[in-house]
Design an enzyme around this catalytic site. Sequence first.
Site, mmCIF file in Angstrom:
data_model
loop_
_atom_site.group_PDB
_atom_site.id
_atom_site.type_symbol
_atom_site.label_atom_id
_atom_site.label_comp_id
_atom_site.label_asym_id
_atom_site.label_seq_id
_atom_site.Cartn_x
_atom_site.Cartn_y
_atom_site.Cartn_z
ATOM 1 N N GLY A 87 42.725 45.239 35.998
ATOM 2 C CA GLY A 87 41.366 44.718 35.914
ATOM 3 C C GLY A 87 40.338 45.812 36.094
ATOM 4 C CE1 TYR A 150 36.454 41.901 38.783
ATOM 5 C CE2 TYR A 150 35.486 40.540 40.512
ATOM 6 C CZ TYR A 150 36.504 41.362 40.061
ATOM 7 O OH TYR A 150 37.564 41.652 40.890
ATOM 8 N N PRO A 180 41.592 38.284 46.589
ATOM 9 C CG PRO A 180 42.637 40.297 46.159
ATOM 10 C CD PRO A 180 42.236 39.020 45.497
ATOM 11 N N GLY A 181 39.062 39.470 48.870
ATOM 12 C CA GLY A 181 37.666 39.847 49.001
ATOM 13 C C GLY A 181 37.549 41.338 48.719
#
Length: 241
Positions: A87, A150, A180-181
């Site tokens: 990504g 995104y 995830p953060g």
Amino acid sequence: MISAPLEPPRRRTALVTGAASGIGAACAATLTEAGWLVAGLDRHSPSGDSTALRLTADVADPASVKEAVRLAESRLGPVDALVTAAGHYEATAVDDITPEQWTRMLRVHLGGLVNPVRALLPGMTERGGGSVVAITSELAIGGGDDGAHYAAAKGAVIGTVRSLAAETAARGIRVNAVAPGPTDTPLLAPDSPWRAPAYLETLPARRLARPREIAACVLFLLDEGTFCTGEVLSPNSGAVI
């Protein structure tokens, strides 16, 4: 009576996309340490000794991904698990996002899940099992400034994961996601607002997640969370509770 020696059990094989750096590299290393044979796929050749096979392909290109899967299975055997970590991230105000940026974000993140799944699904179905873990983002859940494309692409990943989980459960295939953060990877520039002390102070954990911590969640879903499908784990330092 002399019995023939038992053949050692076949090592499980995983294909990890985005394996050249960040969360993908951490997943490749963690799975290798746990005994998996790992084929690492990236636009840039995965480095280091954490993969049994290094593959170069663009996850947004279905033909390139299909050929990479063929190579992985011809050299390492059937792929039992897929981890999609490829990504990219860019901070852009919604007024400034070009059509090309919208398209590219979807092709990389959503296509980066769908293309390898479509390449691997026939084999997993024939063998009666398999597991997929997609890396998405807490921005897909909570949103955020300057990254609507995104967040939209990562949100599409969650919707696809849940749909695939429902569609493939009867085939013995599990499909889950990890969201995830902000994580301490090269995707976050040194001057990123996610690294600013003022932002970190808003997190209950007071720090960014580490790539290996995200990889531990992936390993759990593959090795222990066999009761999980259609789930989204959210290791985000408490950013979204």
